[in-house]
Design an enzyme around this catalytic site. Structure first.
Site: not given
Ligand code: NMX
Ligand code: MLT
Length: 417
Positions: A224, A254, A310
């Site tokens: 964002s 996100h 947080r």
């Molecule tokens: N549950 C299951 N699998 C996961 C999760 C999770 N919570 N987090 C990461 N993975 C998987 C990810 O999908 C990827 O799988 P593949 O190689 O099969 O595509 C693998 O682990 C490696 O991912 P990472 O490098 O650990 O994470 P990345 O930096 O790519 O993504 C997020 C970060 C936040 C997108 C990921 O952890 C996620 O999808 N979390 C759940 C959604 C979430 O809570 N998002 C909110 C983030 C904070 N915000 O407010 O923005």
């Molecule tokens: C945020 O607050 O924007 C989320 O934790 C995602 C990020 O920092 O990449």
């Protein structure tokens, strides 16, 4: 900035690896963002201050111990901890700037009432662009050196109006359009809580103050913030830029993850027929989610490698103010159960909870259980950081953002060289 660039402009600050080109540019240092910085282990610092330090240093309202988001905005924009008088001035300034135009309310009312609140929010912000000063001044012919000034005015007017816009959407969507007038004796976040009309408990106002503070900024690379920055770099005004940032926040990886967490918990409760599931029942449901090829919402992070401060701040708030709440208890159990399961997958870089894992459970406790609304709350807060940064981008005269893309053929030919 000019001096440093003149002397060291060609100094190497980073290098890019192939996996970063394919991997969402993780970790590539490529933008300047003064309002906050994120450390993988320690988490977020706003102008150098951690979340517990903000609680200690920023002014709070009499009778409340949570910091006022006005104070954080001041700190992010100016770089100094404000006094009580500074914060009072800012609260009054935002109050005098609040102006959600009638046509914005009409545009929102023309959408089906079940329209996702984030859609209504983004449509509303874009429709408020008619209030924009930057675009008008630009059309009239404005010197580059003056850009920051109308940018600041638009940013302040927009921030001032967001709680009323957001509350309008909430009351329209969930309370039959029974709107609540602002109470100008209150601060920005307290007034937002009042206009939402969810709870008469003063602690709900206190929650909103801390919620609006902790979600405000997460350095510049998150989707964002980066989107707001990118769109702003074209000299789009704060209304367009922030609305674009909100489109990014509306994605489930996100900001939308905050609604997904409570949806996930509600579905689990419904499936199990109890709001007091055992550890084994929760673990089984987690595995079912993963087996279905889905992520566990609220866990993992692109940068953080420890529990999100947080999340810990929200946990502290719940420990201090909430006793034995079933949804909060489930979140605390998940804090224990999810990380080892994710670690066991062998690919998740951060198995710990992020902010979204906890926020919804506290909102449910105070009666705000319409989880589709949660990302709007995140968005109102995020305005503080991204719009403070946008003012700085124009003040510094940062240029149009335009990184380089490459084709797969180019990569193959590089590898063969
Ligand atoms: N549950 C299951 N699998 C996961 C999760 C999770 N919570 N987090 C990461 N993975 C998987 C990810 O999908 C990827 O799988 P593949 O190689 O099969 O595509 C693998 O682990 C490696 O991912 P990472 O490098 O650990 O994470 P990345 O930096 O790519 O993504 C997020 C970060 C936040 C997108 C990921 O952890 C996620 O999808 N979390 C759940 C959604 C979430 O809570 N998002 C909110 C983030 C904070 N915000 O407010 O923005
Ligand atoms: C945020 O607050 O924007 C989320 O934790 C995602 C990020 O920092 O990449």
């Amino acid at each position: 900035m000019r001096e440093v660039l003149k002397e060291h402009g060609d100094r190497k600050m980073d290098e890019v690896r192939l996996q970063q080109i394919f991997g969402g540019m993780r970790g590539v240092k490529s933008m300047i963002w003064e309002t906050s910085a994120l450390d993988a282990v320690d988490g977020i610092r706003f102008r150098g201050y951690s979340i517990p330090e903000l609680k200690e240093k920023l002014p709070s309202r009499e009778g409340d111990s949570e910091p006022l988001p006005e104070g954080l905005f001041w700190l992010m924009l100016i770089g100094e901890v404000p006094t009580n008088e500074d914060v009072e001035w800012l609260s009054n300034d935002w109050e005098s700037r609040r102006n959600v135009p009638g046509h914005t309310l009409k545009v929102i009312d023309s959408l089906p009432v079940e329209t996702h609140p984030m859609t209504q929010f983004i449509v509303g912000i874009n429709s408020m662009q008619t209030n924009g000063i930057f675009s008008k001044r630009y059309a009239e012919g404005m010197s580059k050196g003056d850009y920051w000034d109308p940018m600041y005015e638009d940013a302040m007017n927009l921030i001032a109006s967001l709680p009323q816009l957001a509350a309008y959407i909430y009351r329209r969507s969930y309370c039959k359009g029974d709107h609540i007038a602002p109470d100008d004796s209150l601060d920005w976040a307290g007034n937002f809580a009042h206009m939402l009309g969810v709870s008469d408990d003063e602690k709900f106002k206190s929650l909103m103050r801390m919620y609006m503070t902790i979600h405000a900024d997460h350095e510049g690379g998150n989707a964002s913030a980066h989107t707001t920055h990118l769109v702003g770099s074209t000299l789009s005004d704060p209304y367009f830029s922030f609305a674009a940032g909100m489109c990014a926040l509306a994605g489930p990886l996100h900001g939308l993850a905050n609604q997904e967490v409570i949806k996930w918990i509600f579905n689990m409760i419904e499936k199990l027929g109890t709001n007091k599931p055992s550890d084994d029942e929760i673990r089984k449901y987690i595995h079912e989610t993963l087996d279905a090829g889905q992520v566990i919402p609220g866990f993992g992070h692109a940068v953080l490698r420890r529990p999100d401060p947080r999340f810990m701040a929200l946990k502290r708030f719940a420990e201090e103010n909430i006793e034995n709440d079933p949804i909060v208890n489930i979140v605390w159990k998940m804090f224990e159960i999810v990380p080892p399961v994710l670690q066991g997958l062998g690919k998740v870089k951060n198995p710990w909870p992020n902010v979204d894992a906890h926020s919804g459970s506290i909102l449910v406790h105070y009666g705000l259980d319409q989880y589709q609304y949660y990302t709007v709350l995140f968005g109102v807060s995020r305005a503080l950081g991204v719009l403070a940064s946008l003012c700085w981008s124009r003040a510094l005269g940062l240029p149009l953002e335009r990184p380089k893309s490459v084709t797969f053929d180019w990569i193959k030919s590089e590898l063969e060289r």
